[in-house]
Design a protein around this motif. Structure first.
Motif, PDB file in Angstrom:
ATOM      1  N   ALA A 253       0.839  -1.202   0.000  1.00 28.60           N
ATOM      2  CA  ALA A 253       0.000   0.000   0.000  1.00 28.60           C
ATOM      3  C   ALA A 253       0.875   1.254   0.000  1.00 28.60           C
ATOM      4  CB  ALA A 253      -0.940  -0.010   1.200  1.00 28.60           C
ATOM      5  N   GLU A 254       1.352   1.623  -1.164  1.00 26.52           N
ATOM      6  CA  GLU A 254       2.239   2.769  -1.327  1.00 26.52           C
ATOM      7  C   GLU A 254       2.202   3.208  -2.788  1.00 26.52           C
ATOM      8  OE1 GLU A 254       6.415   0.390  -1.438  1.00 26.52           O
ATOM      9  OE2 GLU A 254       5.262   0.239   0.431  1.00 26.52           O
ATOM     10  N   ALA A 255       3.100   4.091  -3.194  1.00 24.53           N
ATOM     11  CA  ALA A 255       3.122   4.609  -4.562  1.00 24.53           C
ATOM     12  C   ALA A 255       3.982   3.730  -5.461  1.00 24.53           C
ATOM     13  CB  ALA A 255       3.661   6.038  -4.562  1.00 24.53           C
ATOM     14  N   TRP A 256       3.564   3.613  -6.748  1.00 27.54           N
ATOM     15  CA  TRP A 256       4.264   2.762  -7.709  1.00 27.54           C
ATOM     16  C   TRP A 256       4.343   3.449  -9.065  1.00 27.54           C
ATOM     17  CZ3 TRP A 256       6.136  -1.958  -6.009  1.00 27.54           C
ATOM     18  CH2 TRP A 256       5.665  -2.386  -4.753  1.00 27.54           C
ATOM     19  N   ASN A 257       5.520   3.376  -9.685  1.00 30.47           N
ATOM     20  CA  ASN A 257       5.721   3.872 -11.048  1.00 30.47           C
ATOM     21  C   ASN A 257       5.575   2.747 -12.056  1.00 30.47           C
ATOM     22  OD1 ASN A 257       6.361   6.487 -10.243  1.00 30.47           O
ATOM     23  ND2 ASN A 257       8.572   6.163 -10.327  1.00 30.47           N
ATOM     24  N   PHE A 258       4.914   3.034 -13.180  1.00 33.56           N
ATOM     25  CA  PHE A 258       4.834   2.096 -14.295  1.00 33.56           C
ATOM     26  C   PHE A 258       5.169   2.853 -15.576  1.00 33.56           C
ATOM     27  CE2 PHE A 258       1.826   0.431 -11.118  1.00 33.56           C
ATOM     28  CZ  PHE A 258       2.352  -0.841 -10.942  1.00 33.56           C
ATOM     29  N   GLY A 259       6.348   2.606 -16.099  1.00 30.04           N
ATOM     30  CA  GLY A 259       6.801   3.312 -17.285  1.00 30.04           C
ATOM     31  C   GLY A 259       7.590   2.395 -18.196  1.00 30.04           C
ATOM     32  N   PRO A 260       8.090   2.916 -19.305  1.00 29.67           N
ATOM     33  CA  PRO A 260       8.847   2.097 -20.259  1.00 29.67           C
ATOM     34  C   PRO A 260      10.297   1.932 -19.834  1.00 29.67           C
ATOM     35  CG  PRO A 260       8.740   4.340 -21.040  1.00 29.67           C
ATOM     36  CD  PRO A 260       7.921   4.299 -19.771  1.00 29.67           C
ATOM     37  N   LYS A 261      11.021   1.106 -20.562  1.00 26.80           N
ATOM     38  CA  LYS A 261      12.456   0.993 -20.372  1.00 26.80           C
ATOM     39  C   LYS A 261      13.132   2.281 -20.840  1.00 26.80           C
ATOM     40  CE  LYS A 261      12.477  -4.044 -20.900  1.00 26.80           C
ATOM     41  NZ  LYS A 261      12.960  -5.198 -21.692  1.00 26.80           N
ATOM     42  N   ASP A 262      14.342   2.505 -20.373  1.00 27.21           N
ATOM     43  CA  ASP A 262      15.044   3.750 -20.663  1.00 27.21           C
ATOM     44  C   ASP A 262      15.144   4.037 -22.159  1.00 27.21           C
ATOM     45  OD1 ASP A 262      15.361   4.177 -17.990  1.00 27.21           O
ATOM     46  OD2 ASP A 262      17.502   3.681 -17.931  1.00 27.21           O
ATOM     47  N   GLU A 263      15.374   3.008 -22.956  1.00 25.25           N
ATOM     48  CA  GLU A 263      15.570   3.225 -24.387  1.00 25.25           C
ATOM     49  C   GLU A 263      14.292   3.659 -25.107  1.00 25.25           C
ATOM     50  OE1 GLU A 263      15.499  -1.378 -23.791  1.00 25.25           O
ATOM     51  OE2 GLU A 263      16.217   0.402 -22.722  1.00 25.25           O
ATOM     52  N   ASP A 264      13.145   3.536 -24.437  1.00 26.33           N
ATOM     53  CA  ASP A 264      11.878   3.933 -25.046  1.00 26.33           C
ATOM     54  C   ASP A 264      11.388   5.297 -24.570  1.00 26.33           C
ATOM     55  OD1 ASP A 264      11.581   1.711 -26.703  1.00 26.33           O
ATOM     56  OD2 ASP A 264      10.751   0.505 -25.073  1.00 26.33           O
ATOM     57  N   VAL A 265      12.222   6.009 -23.836  1.00 25.74           N
ATOM     58  CA  VAL A 265      11.913   7.386 -23.460  1.00 25.74           C
ATOM     59  C   VAL A 265      12.441   8.271 -24.591  1.00 25.74           C
ATOM     60  CG1 VAL A 265      12.229   9.202 -21.751  1.00 25.74           C
ATOM     61  CG2 VAL A 265      12.077   6.814 -21.020  1.00 25.74           C
ATOM     62  N   LYS A 266      11.544   8.767 -25.430  1.00 26.05           N
ATOM     63  CA  LYS A 266      11.936   9.423 -26.673  1.00 26.05           C
ATOM     64  C   LYS A 266      11.289  10.803 -26.811  1.00 26.05           C
ATOM     65  CE  LYS A 266      13.991   5.749 -28.650  1.00 26.05           C
ATOM     66  NZ  LYS A 266      15.417   5.713 -29.057  1.00 26.05           N
ATOM     67  N   PRO A 267      11.907  11.678 -27.639  1.00 26.15           N
ATOM     68  CA  PRO A 267      11.273  12.965 -27.929  1.00 26.15           C
ATOM     69  C   PRO A 267      10.095  12.809 -28.879  1.00 26.15           C
ATOM     70  CG  PRO A 267      13.317  12.761 -29.157  1.00 26.15           C
ATOM     71  CD  PRO A 267      13.255  11.571 -28.229  1.00 26.15           C
ATOM     72  N   VAL A 268       9.232  13.792 -28.875  1.00 23.90           N
ATOM     73  CA  VAL A 268       8.057  13.791 -29.745  1.00 23.90           C
ATOM     74  C   VAL A 268       8.456  13.599 -31.207  1.00 23.90           C
ATOM     75  CG1 VAL A 268       6.238  15.284 -30.667  1.00 23.90           C
ATOM     76  CG2 VAL A 268       6.606  15.149 -28.194  1.00 23.90           C
ATOM     77  N   SER A 269       9.518  14.278 -31.632  1.00 25.14           N
ATOM     78  CA  SER A 269       9.934  14.213 -33.036  1.00 25.14           C
ATOM     79  C   SER A 269      10.269  12.784 -33.461  1.00 25.14           C
ATOM     80  CB  SER A 269      11.136  15.127 -33.275  1.00 25.14           C
ATOM     81  OG  SER A 269      12.223  14.761 -32.436  1.00 25.14           O
ATOM     82  N   TRP A 270      10.828  11.983 -32.551  1.00 26.36           N
ATOM     83  CA  TRP A 270      11.163  10.597 -32.887  1.00 26.36           C
ATOM     84  C   TRP A 270       9.902   9.807 -33.198  1.00 26.36           C
ATOM     85  CZ3 TRP A 270      10.137   5.634 -31.703  1.00 26.36           C
ATOM     86  CH2 TRP A 270      11.052   4.663 -32.127  1.00 26.36           C
ATOM     87  N   LEU A 271       8.883   9.964 -32.366  1.00 22.75           N
ATOM     88  CA  LEU A 271       7.624   9.248 -32.595  1.00 22.75           C
ATOM     89  C   LEU A 271       7.008   9.629 -33.934  1.00 22.75           C
ATOM     90  CD1 LEU A 271       7.796   8.812 -29.413  1.00 22.75           C
ATOM     91  CD2 LEU A 271       5.295   8.772 -29.499  1.00 22.75           C
ATOM     92  N   VAL A 272       7.006  10.918 -34.212  1.00 23.24           N
ATOM     93  CA  VAL A 272       6.391  11.388 -35.449  1.00 23.24           C
ATOM     94  C   VAL A 272       7.127  10.824 -36.657  1.00 23.24           C
ATOM     95  CG1 VAL A 272       5.844  13.426 -36.823  1.00 23.24           C
ATOM     96  CG2 VAL A 272       5.538  13.483 -34.345  1.00 23.24           C
ATOM     97  N   GLU A 273       8.452  10.874 -36.628  1.00 26.11           N
ATOM     98  CA  GLU A 273       9.235  10.374 -37.751  1.00 26.11           C
ATOM     99  C   GLU A 273       9.053   8.869 -37.921  1.00 26.11           C
ATOM    100  OE1 GLU A 273      10.782  12.037 -39.940  1.00 26.11           O
ATOM    101  OE2 GLU A 273      10.909  14.040 -39.045  1.00 26.11           O
ATOM    102  N   TYR A 274       9.062   8.125 -36.830  1.00 28.08           N
ATOM    103  CA  TYR A 274       8.909   6.671 -36.917  1.00 28.08           C
ATOM    104  C   TYR A 274       7.536   6.301 -37.470  1.00 28.08           C
ATOM    105  CZ  TYR A 274       8.648   1.747 -35.779  1.00 28.08           C
ATOM    106  OH  TYR A 274       8.498   0.373 -35.878  1.00 28.08           O
ATOM    107  N   LEU A 275       6.498   6.887 -36.922  1.00 32.13           N
ATOM    108  CA  LEU A 275       5.153   6.504 -37.341  1.00 32.13           C
ATOM    109  C   LEU A 275       4.844   6.994 -38.748  1.00 32.13           C
ATOM    110  CD1 LEU A 275       2.936   4.830 -36.160  1.00 32.13           C
ATOM    111  CD2 LEU A 275       1.878   6.879 -35.238  1.00 32.13           C
ATOM    112  N   SER A 276       5.434   8.110 -39.154  1.00 30.44           N
ATOM    113  CA  SER A 276       5.199   8.594 -40.520  1.00 30.44           C
ATOM    114  C   SER A 276       5.787   7.614 -41.538  1.00 30.44           C
ATOM    115  CB  SER A 276       5.802   9.987 -40.713  1.00 30.44           C
ATOM    116  OG  SER A 276       7.204   9.956 -40.593  1.00 30.44           O
ATOM    117  N   LYS A 277       6.922   6.995 -41.204  1.00 30.33           N
ATOM    118  CA  LYS A 277       7.508   6.003 -42.102  1.00 30.33           C
ATOM    119  C   LYS A 277       6.683   4.722 -42.108  1.00 30.33           C
ATOM    120  CE  LYS A 277      12.215   7.753 -41.552  1.00 30.33           C
ATOM    121  NZ  LYS A 277      13.576   7.478 -41.025  1.00 30.33           N
ATOM    122  N   PHE A 278       6.169   4.354 -40.948  1.00 28.73           N
ATOM    123  CA  PHE A 278       5.340   3.147 -40.853  1.00 28.73           C
ATOM    124  C   PHE A 278       4.023   3.331 -41.589  1.00 28.73           C
ATOM    125  CE2 PHE A 278       2.031   0.638 -38.751  1.00 28.73           C
ATOM    126  CZ  PHE A 278       2.593  -0.631 -38.786  1.00 28.73           C
TER     127      PHE A 278
END
Length: 359
Positions: A253-278
Motif C-alpha cells: 500500500a504505497e506509490a508505484w511507477n509504471f513506465g517504459p524501459k530507458d531506451e523507449d523514453v523518446k522525444p516527440v519528433s522521434w515518434l512522429v518520424e517513426y510513425l510517418s515512415k510506418f
C-alpha cells in the motif's frame, strides 16, 4: 499477473468510459470479473467505450465523482472487493481552461471515493491512478523515483499531486487503523498510447487524424521527451498491484511507477518520424506557432521498484507499441469491429506474457 485471480472478482472502476478505462473494462470482462463502472458519458466522439460496446459486459452507471451521494450508493450496491479509481480530468492543456473543474474532479472526487470506501465493508484493495506528472518536475535527465518530491506547475499536475497527498492521508488516518482495513496504493504511469484514444491535444490522436486525412501534422514541442508506453503495459501493472494488495495488504500500500524501459523514453519528433515512415512516407509535420501554456520538456520514470517487488517488466517496446496503435486505427477505420480488434490485441499480449513466464 495471475489471470485466474480475476475470475468472479467484484471490481468497481471509476472513469470506465475513458480511453484507459475502456481498455481495462474489456480486459477484465475477458478475465471473468464482475464489473461495475461509474463515470460520466464518454469524453469524446467517437469513443472506444461506445464503438466497442463496453457497457454490454458490465453494470455501467452514469455518474460524477463529485456527486458524493451518487458515488456512495453505486459503490455500496455493487459490493466490490477491489476498486480502481481512474475518473479524472486528464488533460494538461484543458486544466488551464478549466482549473476549477480539474481540481474538483481530481481532488474532491478522490476524497468522495475514499469516503464511500470507508463505508463499504466489502472493499479490500484500492488502486488510485494518478500520473507521472505528479512529480515536482526539475527537468532531470534521470527517472523520478516514488519517494521524490511531488508538485505541479499546471493545474492538472498539481491536482494529481494533491490526489497523492489525499491518498497518503486516508491510508494513514483511516485505512490502516480501522477494523475493516483497506490496502490503498497509487499508480503513476507514463504517456500512454493505443488504439481508440480520441482525446484532444494528445500527440497520437492528432498524429493519426493528420495521417488519415492526409494533412500536415502540427506539433507544439518536437523536443519534449516523454515515457511512452502502450496502454496494456500500465494496465497490467495496475492489475498486478491490485492482486498483491488483495492478497498481502498494507505491505504493498504505497506509490508505484509504471513506465517504459530507458531506451523507449523518446522525444516527440522521434515518434512522429517513426510513425510517418510506418504509415505514410509522404506525411509532413511542422511546429505549431503561437503561445502555448507551459508543459514539461523532460519527464522520465524510474521503474526499478515495480520490477523488483512486483515482478512487473515492460514487454512492448516503443516501436511495437506504435505499430499496434497504428494497426488498430487502420483496421477500425476500414470497418473492423472495435471490440474484436481490441480483444485480439489483449489476447495476443496476454499470451505473450504467459509464454514468457511459463503460466
Amino acid at each position: 499477473m495471475n489471470s485466474s485471480f480475476w475470475k468472479g472478482k467484484r471490481v468497481f472502476i471509476t472513469g470506465h468510459t475513458g480511453f484507459k478505462g475502456s481498455w481495462l473494462s474489456i480486459w477484465l470482462q475477458h478475465l471473468g470479473s464482475v464489473l461495475t463502472g461509474y463515470s460520466l458519458e464518454p469524453p469524446t466522439t467517437p469513443s472506444l467505450f461506445k464503438l466497442a460496446k463496453v457497457s454490454d459486459g458490465m453494470n455501467s452507471v452514469e455518474g460524477d465523482v463529485r456527486d458524493s451521494d451518487g458515488l456512495k450508493v453505486s459503490l455500496l450496491e455493487s459490493k466490490p472487493e477491489i476498486v480502481i479509481h481512474m475518473a479524472a480530468q486528464p488533460l494538461v492543456r484543458e486544466s488551464y481552461q478549466r482549473p476549477v473543474d480539474t481540481f474538483e474532479t481530481n481532488i474532491l472526487g478522490t476524497v468522495n471515493l475514499f469516503e464511500a470506501v470507508r463505508g463499504c465493508s466489502s472493499v479490500q484493495a484500492v488502486v488510485n491512478i494518478t500520473t507521472d506528472k505528479c512529480y515536482e518536475n526539475k527537468e532531470w535527465i534521470w527517472g523520478y523515483r516514488e519517494h521524490e518530491a511531488i508538485g505541479g506547475r499546471d493545474p492538472y499536475s498539481a491536482s494529481k499531486a494533491c490526489a497523492e497527498l489525499v491518498s497518503s492521508a486516508y491510508r494513514e488516518s483511516f485505512f490502516e487503523s480501522e477494523a475493516n482495513r483497506v490496502a490503498l496504493a497509487t499508480a503513476r504511469a507514463g504517456n500512454v498510447i493505443g488504439g481508440g484514444d480520441w482525446a484532444k491535444d494528445r500527440l497520437m490522436t492528432d498524429l493519426i487524424y493528420a495521417f488519415t486525412k492526409g494533412k500536415p501534422l502540427q506539433i507544439r514541442n518536437p523536443n519534449a521527451i516523454r515515457p511512452w508506453q502502450h496502454v496494456l503495459e500500465p494496465l497490467r501493472g495496475y492489475l498486478m498491484l491490485a492482486e498483491r494488495l488483495y492478497d498481502e495488504g498494507s505491505s504493498f500500500a504505497e506509490a508505484w511507477n509504471f513506465g517504459p524501459k530507458d531506451e523507449d523514453v523518446k522525444p516527440v519528433s522521434w515518434l512522429v518520424e517513426y510513425l510517418s515512415k510506418f504509415w505514410n512516407d509522404s506525411t509532413e509535420w511542422k511546429i505549431q506557432l503561437g503561445d502555448h501554456p507551459h508543459e514539461a520538456n523532460h519527464l522520465k520514470l524510474d521503474i526499478s521498484k515495480a520490477n523488483s517487488r512486483l515482478g512487473w517488466v515492460p514487454q512492448i517496446n516503443l516501436e511495437k507499441a506504435l505499430q499496434m496503435t497504428a494497426e488498430w486505427s487502420i483496421q477500425v477505420s476500414r470497418g473492423a469491429d472495435a471490440r474484436t480488434t481490441t480483444m485480439k490485441q489483449i489476447i495476443s499480449y496476454q499470451k505473450n506474457i504467459q509464454s514468457l513466464h511459463g503460466n
